[in-house]
Design an enzyme around this catalytic site. Structure first.
Site, mmCIF file in Angstrom:
data_model
loop_
_atom_site.group_PDB
_atom_site.id
_atom_site.type_symbol
_atom_site.label_atom_id
_atom_site.label_comp_id
_atom_site.label_asym_id
_atom_site.label_seq_id
_atom_site.Cartn_x
_atom_site.Cartn_y
_atom_site.Cartn_z
ATOM 1 C CB SER A 106 6.248 -2.664 6.184
ATOM 2 O OG SER A 106 5.606 -1.685 6.953
HETATM 3 N N1 SAH Z 1 0.998 -0.557 6.404
HETATM 4 C C1 SAH Z 1 1.934 0.056 5.478
HETATM 5 C C2 SAH Z 1 3.034 0.758 6.199
HETATM 6 C C3 SAH Z 1 2.768 2.208 6.281
HETATM 7 S S1 SAH Z 1 3.970 3.112 7.151
HETATM 8 C C4 SAH Z 1 2.413 -0.961 4.467
HETATM 9 O O1 SAH Z 1 1.622 -1.714 3.984
HETATM 10 O O2 SAH Z 1 3.571 -1.007 4.129
HETATM 11 C C5 SAH Z 1 3.023 3.615 8.556
HETATM 12 C C6 SAH Z 1 1.847 4.494 8.301
HETATM 13 O O3 SAH Z 1 1.304 4.852 9.572
HETATM 14 C C7 SAH Z 1 2.138 5.824 7.609
HETATM 15 O O4 SAH Z 1 1.381 5.902 6.442
HETATM 16 C C8 SAH Z 1 1.719 6.876 8.617
HETATM 17 O O5 SAH Z 1 1.143 8.023 8.030
HETATM 18 C C9 SAH Z 1 0.702 6.117 9.440
HETATM 19 N N2 SAH Z 1 0.421 6.646 10.785
HETATM 20 C C10 SAH Z 1 1.277 7.207 11.670
HETATM 21 N N3 SAH Z 1 0.610 7.584 12.784
HETATM 22 C C11 SAH Z 1 -0.693 7.222 12.608
HETATM 23 C C12 SAH Z 1 -1.874 7.345 13.403
HETATM 24 N N4 SAH Z 1 -1.853 7.912 14.607
HETATM 25 N N5 SAH Z 1 -3.035 6.887 12.889
HETATM 26 C C13 SAH Z 1 -3.088 6.310 11.646
HETATM 27 N N6 SAH Z 1 -2.007 6.182 10.854
HETATM 28 C C14 SAH Z 1 -0.825 6.621 11.325
#
Ligand code: SAH
Length: 263
Positions: A106
């Site tokens: 993000s």
């Molecule tokens: N927190 C991250 C952003 C990751 S993007 C950062 O520091 O930038 C969002 C993440 O959510 C992805 O890795 C995706 O695989 C995960 N995701 C999507 N659906 C999910 C679920 N049901 N449970 C856990 N993770 C999930």
């Protein structure tokens, strides 16, 4: 040389000095002194990354982020170590970057804003005892920032490759108050509940019920939710009693989808 920008003057001293930061040289003015050779961390950009990170945090403060521990946490976590080497030079731009598996890290402004939205009810005196949950660990960046703001943090990821990537990225930071879980975050993580703060980093059709049940009374949750036409809106929820939740719709956002199951 004191380069601390205005907003930093009111910050308490950092828990750990940023890697490679000069601790003061004692050199007399006008003399050219060679810069000390500092050990470079693997994947580190040394002083250049410190400066870039300071500029990033300056921009966040100018952009309206007010919570000093959040700004300090953003100053401490080396975002360039959470992206692949080829993208490290862009790590301090306010952009989302690819992390593999079709997912993204993000934007810094999004990370700071989301955390600010779920921490504002906790006075400084309660933060060390507070608990936070992140759904969607990705590369682990936001989890690291959360671990410097909250007392205990749990972060869950559904893609095993990313769960492992986050583990590797986070290892050098030795954040003993952060636990990574692998699984579908729709169920939350009951073991660490209840949470004073929950951040969902992926957009679903609605806010998963289990997460609402894992909030403390007075706790805050922030999550992107899909609306008509494939757009998304950021929702903030406060649990006002055992049976009541108050939800506010904030601005339009863009997150990767919240998916079910694991892969
Ligand atoms: N927190 C991250 C952003 C990751 S993007 C950062 O520091 O930038 C969002 C993440 O959510 C992805 O890795 C995706 O695989 C995960 N995701 C999507 N659906 C999910 C679920 N049901 N449970 C856990 N993770 C999930």
């Amino acid at each position: 040389m004191n380069r601390r920008p205005g907003w930093m003057a009111s910050l308490p001293p950092s828990k750990t000095p940023a890697p490679g930061r000069s601790q003061g040289s004692g050199a007399s003015p006008g003399r050219i002194v060679p810069a000390p050779v500092l050990p470079e961390k693997p994947g580190g950009l040394g002083l250049a990354s410190d400066r870039a990170r300071e500029s990033m945090v300056d921009a966040l403060a100018r952009g309206g982020v007010r919570d000093l521990p959040v700004l300090d946490a953003m100053l401490q976590v080396p975002r360039h170590q959470f992206v692949e080497a080829g993208l490290a030079s862009r790590a301090y731009e306010d952009v989302a970057l690819p992390i593999g598996h079709g997912q993204t890290i993000s934007k810094p402004s999004t990370v700071a804003r989301m955390i600010e939205l779920v921490v504002d009810h906790l006075p400084a005196s309660r933060r060390a005892q507070s608990r936070a949950l992140e759904v969607g660990t990705g590369c682990g960046y936001q989890a690291a920032v959360l671990a410097r703001v909250f007392g205990q943090v749990v972060s869950i990821e559904r893609v095993s490759g990313l769960h492992e990537l986050a583990r590797a990225n986070l290892r050098p930071l030795r954040l003993t108050n952060l636990r990574l879980a692998f699984g579908d975050g729709h169920q939350g993580v009951a073991q660490g509940a209840p949470y004073d703060a929950i951040i969902v980093a992926a957009a679903g059709d609605s806010i998963p019920e289990a997460l609402l049940g894992q909030m403390t009374i007075g706790g805050k949750l922030v999550a992107p939710v899909l609306v008509a036409g494939g757009r998304q809106a950021l929702h903030r929820v406060e649990r006002v009693s055992a049976e009541r939740w108050h939800s506010t719709v904030l601005d339009a956002v863009r997150f990767v989808p919240l998916r079910s199951g694991t892969s």
